[in-house]
Design a protein around this motif. Structure first.
Motif, PDB file in Angstrom:
ATOM      1  N   GLY A 131      41.100 -26.263  -1.182  1.00 28.21           N
ATOM      2  CA  GLY A 131      41.045 -27.060   0.039  1.00 28.21           C
ATOM      3  C   GLY A 131      39.950 -28.108   0.029  1.00 28.21           C
ATOM      4  N   ALA A 132      39.786 -28.742   1.188  1.00 29.28           N
ATOM      5  CA  ALA A 132      38.873 -29.884   1.329  1.00 29.28           C
ATOM      6  C   ALA A 132      37.424 -29.455   1.141  1.00 29.28           C
ATOM      7  CB  ALA A 132      39.036 -30.490   2.721  1.00 29.28           C
ATOM      8  N   PRO A 133      36.569 -30.405   0.665  1.00 34.31           N
ATOM      9  CA  PRO A 133      35.135 -30.103   0.634  1.00 34.31           C
ATOM     10  C   PRO A 133      34.594 -30.129   2.050  1.00 34.31           C
ATOM     11  CG  PRO A 133      35.509 -32.376  -0.036  1.00 34.31           C
ATOM     12  CD  PRO A 133      36.860 -31.768   0.191  1.00 34.31           C
ATOM     13  N   GLU A 134      34.018 -29.030   2.490  1.00 35.02           N
ATOM     14  CA  GLU A 134      33.521 -28.976   3.867  1.00 35.02           C
ATOM     15  C   GLU A 134      32.136 -28.334   3.924  1.00 35.02           C
ATOM     16  OE1 GLU A 134      37.585 -28.917   6.573  1.00 35.02           O
ATOM     17  OE2 GLU A 134      36.647 -26.994   6.092  1.00 35.02           O
ATOM     18  N   ILE A 135      31.402 -28.719   4.962  1.00 34.11           N
ATOM     19  CA  ILE A 135      30.059 -28.204   5.204  1.00 34.11           C
ATOM     20  C   ILE A 135      30.046 -27.609   6.604  1.00 34.11           C
ATOM     21  CG2 ILE A 135      27.645 -28.895   5.563  1.00 34.11           C
ATOM     22  CD1 ILE A 135      28.313 -31.228   3.526  1.00 34.11           C
ATOM     23  N   VAL A 136      29.426 -26.439   6.738  1.00 35.19           N
ATOM     24  CA  VAL A 136      29.268 -25.840   8.068  1.00 35.19           C
ATOM     25  C   VAL A 136      27.784 -25.796   8.400  1.00 35.19           C
ATOM     26  CG1 VAL A 136      29.308 -23.448   7.183  1.00 35.19           C
ATOM     27  CG2 VAL A 136      29.830 -23.899   9.593  1.00 35.19           C
ATOM     28  N   THR A 137      27.462 -26.118   9.670  1.00 30.19           N
ATOM     29  CA  THR A 137      26.081 -26.081  10.146  1.00 30.19           C
ATOM     30  C   THR A 137      25.995 -25.204  11.390  1.00 30.19           C
ATOM     31  OG1 THR A 137      26.511 -28.152  11.356  1.00 30.19           O
ATOM     32  CG2 THR A 137      25.389 -28.331   9.226  1.00 30.19           C
ATOM     33  N   GLY A 138      24.908 -24.436  11.476  1.00 31.07           N
ATOM     34  CA  GLY A 138      24.641 -23.616  12.660  1.00 31.07           C
ATOM     35  C   GLY A 138      23.287 -23.998  13.221  1.00 31.07           C
ATOM     36  N   SER A 139      23.190 -24.121  14.543  1.00 30.62           N
ATOM     37  CA  SER A 139      21.995 -24.702  15.151  1.00 30.62           C
ATOM     38  C   SER A 139      21.470 -23.877  16.325  1.00 30.62           C
ATOM     39  CB  SER A 139      22.332 -26.118  15.643  1.00 30.62           C
ATOM     40  OG  SER A 139      21.321 -26.623  16.491  1.00 30.62           O
ATOM     41  N   ARG A 140      20.206 -24.147  16.630  1.00 28.59           N
ATOM     42  CA  ARG A 140      19.589 -23.561  17.818  1.00 28.59           C
ATOM     43  C   ARG A 140      20.307 -24.003  19.089  1.00 28.59           C
ATOM     44  NH1 ARG A 140      13.483 -24.868  17.915  1.00 28.59           N
ATOM     45  NH2 ARG A 140      13.429 -23.270  16.294  1.00 28.59           N
ATOM     46  N   ASP A 141      21.036 -25.114  19.036  1.00 27.92           N
ATOM     47  CA  ASP A 141      21.756 -25.581  20.246  1.00 27.92           C
ATOM     48  C   ASP A 141      22.974 -24.710  20.581  1.00 27.92           C
ATOM     49  OD1 ASP A 141      23.825 -26.395  18.537  1.00 27.92           O
ATOM     50  OD2 ASP A 141      23.408 -28.529  18.739  1.00 27.92           O
ATOM     51  N   GLY A 142      23.209 -23.676  19.766  1.00 27.31           N
ATOM     52  CA  GLY A 142      24.278 -22.723  20.074  1.00 27.31           C
ATOM     53  C   GLY A 142      25.619 -23.054  19.473  1.00 27.31           C
ATOM     54  N   THR A 143      25.734 -24.207  18.809  1.00 23.00           N
ATOM     55  CA  THR A 143      27.025 -24.607  18.257  1.00 23.00           C
ATOM     56  C   THR A 143      27.075 -24.398  16.739  1.00 23.00           C
ATOM     57  OG1 THR A 143      26.399 -26.911  17.878  1.00 23.00           O
ATOM     58  CG2 THR A 143      27.315 -26.373  20.038  1.00 23.00           C
ATOM     59  N   VAL A 144      28.290 -24.211  16.274  1.00 20.53           N
ATOM     60  CA  VAL A 144      28.601 -24.144  14.837  1.00 20.53           C
ATOM     61  C   VAL A 144      29.617 -25.243  14.576  1.00 20.53           C
ATOM     62  CG1 VAL A 144      29.656 -22.746  13.011  1.00 20.53           C
ATOM     63  CG2 VAL A 144      28.166 -21.658  14.709  1.00 20.53           C
ATOM     64  N   VAL A 186      34.869 -19.197   8.933  1.00 14.36           N
ATOM     65  CA  VAL A 186      33.416 -19.342   9.026  1.00 14.36           C
ATOM     66  C   VAL A 186      32.894 -18.119   9.769  1.00 14.36           C
ATOM     67  CG1 VAL A 186      31.562 -20.561  10.231  1.00 14.36           C
ATOM     68  CG2 VAL A 186      33.238 -21.850   8.929  1.00 14.36           C
ATOM     69  N   CYS A 187      31.862 -17.503   9.209  1.00 14.90           N
ATOM     70  CA  CYS A 187      31.185 -16.415   9.905  1.00 14.90           C
ATOM     71  C   CYS A 187      29.844 -16.946  10.395  1.00 14.90           C
ATOM     72  CB  CYS A 187      30.982 -15.237   8.968  1.00 14.90           C
ATOM     73  SG  CYS A 187      30.277 -13.813   9.829  1.00 14.90           S
ATOM     74  N   ALA A 188      29.491 -16.606  11.622  1.00 17.31           N
ATOM     75  CA  ALA A 188      28.219 -17.054  12.203  1.00 17.31           C
ATOM     76  C   ALA A 188      27.491 -15.865  12.808  1.00 17.31           C
ATOM     77  CB  ALA A 188      28.466 -18.119  13.272  1.00 17.31           C
ATOM     78  N   GLY A 189      26.157 -15.853  12.637  1.00 22.81           N
ATOM     79  CA  GLY A 189      25.328 -14.800  13.220  1.00 22.81           C
ATOM     80  C   GLY A 189      24.314 -15.408  14.171  1.00 22.81           C
ATOM     81  N   TYR A 190      24.034 -14.689  15.262  1.00 21.30           N
ATOM     82  CA  TYR A 190      23.223 -15.248  16.353  1.00 21.30           C
ATOM     83  C   TYR A 190      22.001 -14.376  16.653  1.00 21.30           C
ATOM     84  CZ  TYR A 190      27.452 -18.029  17.093  1.00 21.30           C
ATOM     85  OH  TYR A 190      28.523 -18.872  16.922  1.00 21.30           O
ATOM     86  N   ASP A 191      21.085 -14.954  17.445  1.00 23.42           N
ATOM     87  CA  ASP A 191      19.803 -14.287  17.699  1.00 23.42           C
ATOM     88  C   ASP A 191      19.928 -13.014  18.525  1.00 23.42           C
ATOM     89  OD1 ASP A 191      20.447 -15.526  20.116  1.00 23.42           O
ATOM     90  OD2 ASP A 191      18.432 -16.300  20.496  1.00 23.42           O
ATOM     91  N   ASN A 192      21.049 -12.823  19.217  1.00 26.71           N
ATOM     92  CA  ASN A 192      21.228 -11.630  20.054  1.00 26.71           C
ATOM     93  C   ASN A 192      22.025 -10.529  19.340  1.00 26.71           C
ATOM     94  OD1 ASN A 192      23.663 -13.001  20.006  1.00 26.71           O
ATOM     95  ND2 ASN A 192      24.223 -12.439  22.105  1.00 26.71           N
ATOM     96  N   GLY A 193      22.309 -10.732  18.042  1.00 25.44           N
ATOM     97  CA  GLY A 193      23.055  -9.719  17.295  1.00 25.44           C
ATOM     98  C   GLY A 193      24.550  -9.953  17.207  1.00 25.44           C
ATOM     99  N   ASP A 194      25.032 -11.021  17.860  1.00 23.35           N
ATOM    100  CA  ASP A 194      26.463 -11.332  17.774  1.00 23.35           C
ATOM    101  C   ASP A 194      26.835 -11.813  16.369  1.00 23.35           C
ATOM    102  OD1 ASP A 194      27.016 -10.734  20.397  1.00 23.35           O
ATOM    103  OD2 ASP A 194      27.099 -12.818  21.092  1.00 23.35           O
ATOM    104  N   ILE A 195      27.977 -11.355  15.881  1.00 20.00           N
ATOM    105  CA  ILE A 195      28.599 -11.902  14.674  1.00 20.00           C
ATOM    106  C   ILE A 195      29.987 -12.367  15.085  1.00 20.00           C
ATOM    107  CG2 ILE A 195      29.464 -11.410  12.349  1.00 20.00           C
ATOM    108  CD1 ILE A 195      27.356  -9.213  12.124  1.00 20.00           C
ATOM    109  N   LYS A 196      30.307 -13.623  14.767  1.00 20.79           N
ATOM    110  CA  LYS A 196      31.616 -14.167  15.136  1.00 20.79           C
ATOM    111  C   LYS A 196      32.310 -14.700  13.887  1.00 20.79           C
ATOM    112  CE  LYS A 196      30.034 -15.617  19.737  1.00 20.79           C
ATOM    113  NZ  LYS A 196      30.849 -14.883  20.709  1.00 20.79           N
TER     114      LYS A 196
END
Length: 360
Positions: A131-144, A186-196
């Protein structure tokens, strides 16, 4: 948890130590080379990229590049082996892609987030993943956000809190399941223990759980295969290994957890040449080398006839304390088995050699 037998246990040998004059946040091997990069923040608040080459038992500084904002994270995952462009996330929320041969101006730049980019990952480059070349970013602003560097300014996917949901600091992101042209998660982990787990094919939230402590690092054992295993590390010294082959309709994925140490587990990295071996780096300045053992049967039927996963077990192969400060970044060489680089908050980058990996 079992510990491997003494004679055949791998050893973690500190091969080179290089003192730095700045805080290093990430370090990366340059693919198909004996070179490595250190990314971080200078004392005066600017960003630094240093390119080193390994010559026997010493590191030679080839290039130092200063940028306006401190650099938090980097990846080569969305570039070709010919170009080997570095994608970085900085403290101002900028995603930049650099040609290290001409690093004055980025080849791609976007103001990706309102706040610091904590974590970045790439897929579809280096001949890894369909598939396509892609980059994922995770930020303090709460978005992925997921970016295709061939498209300007706009992310191809934006996972943000739904209305009314409080925004959580996203600490870690990782690609997986990129085994054909259509599938990708995409898997993302958050400061409150959430994994999405976000499914990029259906643009939906596929699974979520909470491990009760801030999620410092997530990584699939391989990005470019049908999802197999996911490791998530936490603020309180625990890590969880999820078997991603079988998703139960209500219970989700089976997992095993291990208390590795008392302090934060900053990172997890799987050995590129063996997906069942992984290393964790800790707040106590230690590294732990682990092996995952599969159960006799990876799935079983519950009382209603639904398939559910069965978790395996984890054994400790070796551990070593290298620093008085947290080891915040870790990267295995994709080309030379057992070669590893790590950066710590004692302002030192270390090149390590892990022995006897063929015998495990």
């Amino acid at each position: 948890m079992s510990v491997a037998a003494g004679a055949e246990r791998p050893q973690v040998v500190s091969h080179v130590q290089q003192a730095l004059s700045y805080t290093v946040f990430d370090c990366k091997w340059v693919p198909r080379s004996a070179r490595l990069l250190c990314l971080g923040s200078a004392a005066r608040g600017t960003g630094l990229v240093q390119l080193y080459e390994l010559h026997g038992a010493r590191l030679e500084l080839l290039r130092e590049i200063e940028k306006p904002k401190p650099i938090k994270c980097g990846t080569f995952g969305a570039t070709s082996l010919q170009q080997r462009y570095l994608a970085t996330g900085d403290f101002d929320g900028n995603l930049n892609i650099w040609n290290l041969e001409a690093p004055e101006i980025p080849v791609y730049s976007v103001k990706g987030h309102k706040e610091i980019i904590n974590s970045i990952d790439g897929v579809g480059g280096l001949g890894i993943g369909e598939g396509a070349p892609e980059i994922v970013t995770g930020s303090r602003d709460g978005t992925v956000k997921v970016w295709d560097p061939r498209q300007n300014d706009t992310p191809v996917a934006n996972m943000e809190p739904v209305q009314g949901e409080s925004k959580r600091d996203c600490w870690t992101v990782a690609f997986g399941n990129a085994y054909n042209q259509e599938e990708r998660v995409v898997c993302a982990g958050y400061d409150n223990g959430d994994i999405k787990l976000f499914d990029l094919k259906t643009m939906s939230l596929r699974w979520e759980t909470n491990i009760k402590n801030g999620v410092c690092s997530v990584e699939f054992d391989r990005k470019d295969i049908n999802m197999n295993k996911l490791v998530a590390t936490s603020l309180e010294g625990k890590f969880h290994v999820f078997d991603m082959r079988t998703q139960h309709p209500t219970k989700g994925f089976a997992s095993v957890s291990e208390k590795a140490q008392k302090s934060t587990i900053w990172q997890v990295r799987h050995l590129p040449q063996n997906r069942d071996i992984f290393m964790t780096s800790g707040g106590s300045g230690s590294l732990h080398l682990w092996k995952y053992e599969y159960p006799a049967q990876r799935s079983k039927k519950d009382s209603e006839g639904s398939e559910m996963g069965v978790a395996g077990s984890v054994s400790l192969l070796q551990n070593v304390t290298l620093s008085t400060q947290p080891i915040s970044s870790l990267d295995w060489s994709p080309d030379k088995k057992g070669l590893c680089v790590c950066g710590a908050f004692d302002q030192t980058v270390r090149v390590l050699i892990v022995t006897k990996l063929n015998k495990i």
